[in-house]
Enzyme design. Structure first.
Site, PDB file in Angstrom:
ATOM      1  N   CYS A  63      37.658   3.960   7.813  1.00  0.00           N
ATOM      2  CA  CYS A  63      38.032   5.338   8.143  1.00  0.00           C
ATOM      3  C   CYS A  63      36.800   6.245   8.237  1.00  0.00           C
ATOM      4  O   CYS A  63      35.919   6.198   7.377  1.00  0.00           O
ATOM      5  CB  CYS A  63      39.003   5.872   7.090  1.00  0.00           C
ATOM      6  SG  CYS A  63      39.610   7.521   7.492  1.00  0.00           S
ATOM      7  N   CYS A  67      36.507  11.011   2.140  1.00  0.00           N
ATOM      8  CA  CYS A  67      37.261  11.320   0.911  1.00  0.00           C
ATOM      9  C   CYS A  67      36.662  10.517  -0.264  1.00  0.00           C
ATOM     10  O   CYS A  67      36.670   9.276  -0.225  1.00  0.00           O
ATOM     11  CB  CYS A  67      38.730  10.989   1.107  1.00  0.00           C
ATOM     12  SG  CYS A  67      39.402  11.680   2.651  1.00  0.00           S
ATOM     13  N   CYS A  70      38.479   7.443  -1.894  1.00  0.00           N
ATOM     14  CA  CYS A  70      39.237   6.471  -1.097  1.00  0.00           C
ATOM     15  C   CYS A  70      38.471   5.189  -0.772  1.00  0.00           C
ATOM     16  O   CYS A  70      37.398   5.228  -0.164  1.00  0.00           O
ATOM     17  CB  CYS A  70      39.709   7.132   0.192  1.00  0.00           C
ATOM     18  SG  CYS A  70      40.794   6.029   1.138  1.00  0.00           S
ATOM     19  N   CYS A 107      57.191   3.583   3.832  1.00  0.00           N
ATOM     20  CA  CYS A 107      56.124   4.534   4.137  1.00  0.00           C
ATOM     21  C   CYS A 107      54.928   3.788   4.731  1.00  0.00           C
ATOM     22  O   CYS A 107      54.336   2.921   4.083  1.00  0.00           O
ATOM     23  CB  CYS A 107      55.723   5.259   2.861  1.00  0.00           C
ATOM     24  SG  CYS A 107      54.429   6.464   3.164  1.00  0.00           S
ATOM     25  N   CYS A 138      58.835   7.017   6.550  1.00  0.00           N
ATOM     26  CA  CYS A 138      57.771   7.974   6.218  1.00  0.00           C
ATOM     27  C   CYS A 138      56.483   7.431   6.824  1.00  0.00           C
ATOM     28  O   CYS A 138      56.301   6.215   6.909  1.00  0.00           O
ATOM     29  CB  CYS A 138      57.636   8.077   4.701  1.00  0.00           C
ATOM     30  SG  CYS A 138      56.272   9.140   4.176  1.00  0.00           S
ATOM     31  N   CYS A 198      56.069  15.567   2.836  1.00  0.00           N
ATOM     32  CA  CYS A 198      55.679  14.946   1.568  1.00  0.00           C
ATOM     33  C   CYS A 198      54.238  15.359   1.339  1.00  0.00           C
ATOM     34  O   CYS A 198      53.345  14.942   2.095  1.00  0.00           O
ATOM     35  CB  CYS A 198      55.821  13.428   1.686  1.00  0.00           C
ATOM     36  SG  CYS A 198      55.178  12.547   0.250  1.00  0.00           S
ATOM     37  N   ARG A 270      57.096  12.819  -7.087  1.00  0.00           N
ATOM     38  CA  ARG A 270      56.815  11.379  -7.186  1.00  0.00           C
ATOM     39  C   ARG A 270      55.700  11.075  -8.167  1.00  0.00           C
ATOM     40  O   ARG A 270      54.620  11.640  -8.090  1.00  0.00           O
ATOM     41  CB  ARG A 270      56.458  10.801  -5.815  1.00  0.00           C
ATOM     42  CG  ARG A 270      56.098   9.313  -5.917  1.00  0.00           C
ATOM     43  CD  ARG A 270      55.878   8.644  -4.579  1.00  0.00           C
ATOM     44  NE  ARG A 270      57.080   8.669  -3.790  1.00  0.00           N
ATOM     45  CZ  ARG A 270      57.162   9.138  -2.555  1.00  0.00           C
ATOM     46  NH1 ARG A 270      56.096   9.600  -1.964  1.00  0.00           N
ATOM     47  NH2 ARG A 270      58.297   9.117  -1.919  1.00  0.00           N
TER      48      ARG A 270
HETATM   49  N1  SAM Z   1      44.300   8.676   6.268  1.00  0.00           N
HETATM   50  C1  SAM Z   1      45.422   9.494   6.070  1.00  0.00           C
HETATM   51  C2  SAM Z   1      45.099  10.755   5.294  1.00  0.00           C
HETATM   52  O1  SAM Z   1      44.269  10.710   4.412  1.00  0.00           O
HETATM   53  O2  SAM Z   1      45.712  11.789   5.589  1.00  0.00           O
HETATM   54  C3  SAM Z   1      46.590   8.786   5.409  1.00  0.00           C
HETATM   55  C4  SAM Z   1      46.332   7.718   4.357  1.00  0.00           C
HETATM   56  S1  SAM Z   1      45.570   8.263   2.851  1.00  0.00           S
HETATM   57  C5  SAM Z   1      45.079   6.772   2.067  1.00  0.00           C
HETATM   58  C6  SAM Z   1      46.942   8.889   1.912  1.00  0.00           C
HETATM   59  C7  SAM Z   1      46.675   9.493   0.569  1.00  0.00           C
HETATM   60  O3  SAM Z   1      46.422   8.483  -0.376  1.00  0.00           O
HETATM   61  C8  SAM Z   1      45.487  10.415   0.419  1.00  0.00           C
HETATM   62  O4  SAM Z   1      45.739  11.704   0.875  1.00  0.00           O
HETATM   63  C9  SAM Z   1      45.276  10.430  -1.086  1.00  0.00           C
HETATM   64  O5  SAM Z   1      45.988  11.506  -1.664  1.00  0.00           O
HETATM   65  C10 SAM Z   1      45.866   9.088  -1.536  1.00  0.00           C
HETATM   66  N2  SAM Z   1      44.833   8.217  -2.102  1.00  0.00           N
HETATM   67  C11 SAM Z   1      43.877   7.556  -1.423  1.00  0.00           C
HETATM   68  N3  SAM Z   1      43.062   6.870  -2.258  1.00  0.00           N
HETATM   69  C12 SAM Z   1      43.509   7.110  -3.518  1.00  0.00           C
HETATM   70  C13 SAM Z   1      43.078   6.700  -4.808  1.00  0.00           C
HETATM   71  N4  SAM Z   1      42.013   5.922  -4.978  1.00  0.00           N
HETATM   72  N5  SAM Z   1      43.770   7.124  -5.881  1.00  0.00           N
HETATM   73  C14 SAM Z   1      44.858   7.919  -5.708  1.00  0.00           C
HETATM   74  N6  SAM Z   1      45.306   8.346  -4.509  1.00  0.00           N
HETATM   75  C15 SAM Z   1      44.643   7.951  -3.420  1.00  0.00           C
HETATM   76  C1  DTB Z   2      50.375   9.336  -1.740  1.00  0.00           C
HETATM   77  O1  DTB Z   2      50.364  10.513  -2.168  1.00  0.00           O
HETATM   78  N1  DTB Z   2      49.938   8.276  -2.416  1.00  0.00           N
HETATM   79  C2  DTB Z   2      50.068   7.076  -1.636  1.00  0.00           C
HETATM   80  C3  DTB Z   2      50.768   7.580  -0.358  1.00  0.00           C
HETATM   81  N2  DTB Z   2      50.832   8.987  -0.550  1.00  0.00           N
HETATM   82  C4  DTB Z   2      50.245   7.213   0.953  1.00  0.00           C
HETATM   83  C5  DTB Z   2      48.793   6.338  -1.443  1.00  0.00           C
HETATM   84  C6  DTB Z   2      48.110   5.938  -2.727  1.00  0.00           C
HETATM   85  C7  DTB Z   2      46.909   5.130  -2.376  1.00  0.00           C
HETATM   86  C8  DTB Z   2      46.212   4.593  -3.590  1.00  0.00           C
HETATM   87  C9  DTB Z   2      44.992   3.835  -3.243  1.00  0.00           C
HETATM   88  C10 DTB Z   2      45.202   2.613  -2.419  1.00  0.00           C
HETATM   89  O2  DTB Z   2      46.108   1.787  -2.715  1.00  0.00           O
HETATM   90  O3  DTB Z   2      44.441   2.408  -1.464  1.00  0.00           O
HETATM   91 FE1  SF4 Z   3      40.566   8.049   5.488  1.00  0.00          FE
HETATM   92 FE2  SF4 Z   3      41.135   7.444   2.980  1.00  0.00          FE
HETATM   93 FE3  SF4 Z   3      40.516   9.935   3.604  1.00  0.00          FE
HETATM   94 FE4  SF4 Z   3      42.866   8.892   4.450  1.00  0.00          FE
HETATM   95  S1  SF4 Z   3      42.256   9.288   2.329  1.00  0.00           S
HETATM   96  S2  SF4 Z   3      41.409  10.122   5.637  1.00  0.00           S
HETATM   97  S3  SF4 Z   3      42.242   6.752   4.756  1.00  0.00           S
HETATM   98  S4  SF4 Z   3      39.163   8.170   3.758  1.00  0.00           S
END
Ligand code: SAM
Ligand code: DTB
Ligand code: SF4
Length: 329
Positions: A63, A67, A70, A107, A138, A198, A270
């Site tokens: 990506c 973030c 992530c 989702c 979702c 959400c 949630r």
């Molecule tokens: N890329 C898209 C975005 O960020 O809008 C959708 C997928 S992203 C992985 C969805 C959500 O997962 C993020 O907004 C974040 O709140 C959550 N998330 C990602 N990595 C995480 C982590 N290590 N621990 C907890 N939540 C996480």
């Molecule tokens: C949200 O608030 N948490 C979910 C879902 N929306 C997409 C994602 C959590 C991701 C946790 C890290 C991972 O498994 O990569």
């Molecule tokens: Fe990309 Fe992860 Fe950020 Fe979603 S949360 S925009 S997958 S870096």
């Protein structure tokens, strides 16, 4: 499975919360806060019903966003390999398995800044077919234009997940490649398209309590409360910027759930990422504080989640039952 009780109405829904009020809720003695949250919960929801969703990463890794939390960001060396968008048939097969294991909502998440139109067509095909299985749908695909939100709605999408993640003040320490205003704009497009929203955030990222309060204040003062509010505990993944962060006190996580329940009493809250690191007792406190939705299945997007057997046993011990959405009953 038990039926949800009808929501009591909207008389106690407010959109004019002040920072002082929200911080005062966070500061209540724990017992007082949980008692108030559980009381609000029972005004709007069946006390022992919990909604079950299953996640699938339909496009993993690589990506362009930065973030800090992530594992899918290309700026991190987390060991998550980048993959292409999945085929529709593979997604549908996994959704069917999730439905058969008891999930009522599916989702689909993609590691995109925003979807390309060609990819969106393929996601719309996934949405149509998952919907045809009798599940709620979702998606979380990054930023959307109004046209993209409307296309997803027309394909049968029920919810769009797009998190604010944290307070506006702390946001810049976590993400630099898109702004808080970008996120609010996508949420407005999603709502205008008639999709259910959400939207929540992550705690345990090194933010202050004032930031947790600021996140919930922003959500609660949106023109409409998000229908679903995910509260994630940071899942620390080696190679990400936030790996090695001192862990947040689980009681502070429970407080965050309780304050979300009080500010947005008719929204589903949630208990989202982080359950794998919580004891059963902390999870029980989250349900007592008003959480009434979880992700089930052994994986979130790229990280682990409790096994179905473990969750079934926990529900049995606590007398909880899966909530049946009206569309599925
Ligand atoms: N890329 C898209 C975005 O960020 O809008 C959708 C997928 S992203 C992985 C969805 C959500 O997962 C993020 O907004 C974040 O709140 C959550 N998330 C990602 N990595 C995480 C982590 N290590 N621990 C907890 N939540 C996480
Ligand atoms: C949200 O608030 N948490 C979910 C879902 N929306 C997409 C994602 C959590 C991701 C946790 C890290 C991972 O498994 O990569
Ligand atoms: Fe990309 Fe992860 Fe950020 Fe979603 S949360 S925009 S997958 S870096």
């Amino acid at each position: 499975m038990i039926d949800p009780s009808p929501a009591e109405g909207t008389a106690d829904l407010r959109h004019d919360w002040t920072r002082v009020e929200v911080e005062a809720l966070f500061a209540l003695p724990f017992n007082d806060l949980i008692f108030r949250a559980q009381t609000a919960h029972r005004r709007h929801f069946a006390a022992n019903a919990v909604q079950l969703s299953t996640l699938l990463s339909i496009k993993t890794g690589g990506c362009p966003e930065d973030c800090a939390y992530c594992p899918q960001s290309a700026s991190h060396d987390s060991g998550v390999a980048a993959a292409k968008l999945m085929e529709v048939a593979d997604v549908v097969a996994q959704a069917k398995a999730a439905r058969d294991a008891g999930a009522s909502r599916y989702c689909m998440g993609a590691a995109w800044r925003s979807p390309k139109d060609r990819d969106l067509d393929q996601v719309c095909a996934m949405v149509r077919e998952v919907k045809a299985l009798g599940m709620e749908t979702c998606a979380t695909l990054g930023m959307l234009t109004g046209g993209q939100a409307r296309a997803l709605k027309a394909a049968g999408l029920d919810y769009y997940n797009h998190n604010l993640d944290t307070s506006e003040e702390f946001y810049g320490a976590i993400i630099t490649t898109r702004t808080y205003a970008d996120r609010l704009d996508t949420l407005a497009q999603v709502q205008a398209a008639g999709l259910s929203v959400c939207c929540g955030g992550i705690v345990g990222m090194g933010e202050e309590r004032a930031d947790r309060a600021g996140l919930l204040l922003t959500l609660a003062n949106l023109p409409q409360h998000p229908e679903s509010v995910p509260i994630n505990m940071l899942v620390q993944v080696e190679g990400t910027k936030l790996s090695g962060q001192p862990p947040l006190d689980p009681f502070e996580f429970v407080r965050t759930i309780a304050v979300a329940r009080l500010l947005m009493p008719a929204s589903v809250v949630r208990l989202s990422a982080g359950r794998e690191g919580f004891s059963d007792e902390v999870q029980a406190l989250c349900f007592l504080a008003g959480a009434n939705s979880i992700f089930v299945g052994p994986k979130l997007l790229t990280t682990d989640n409790p096994s179905r057997d473990h969750d079934e046993d926990l529900f049995e011990r606590l007398g909880l039952a899966p909530l049946v959405p009206a569309a599925c009953s």
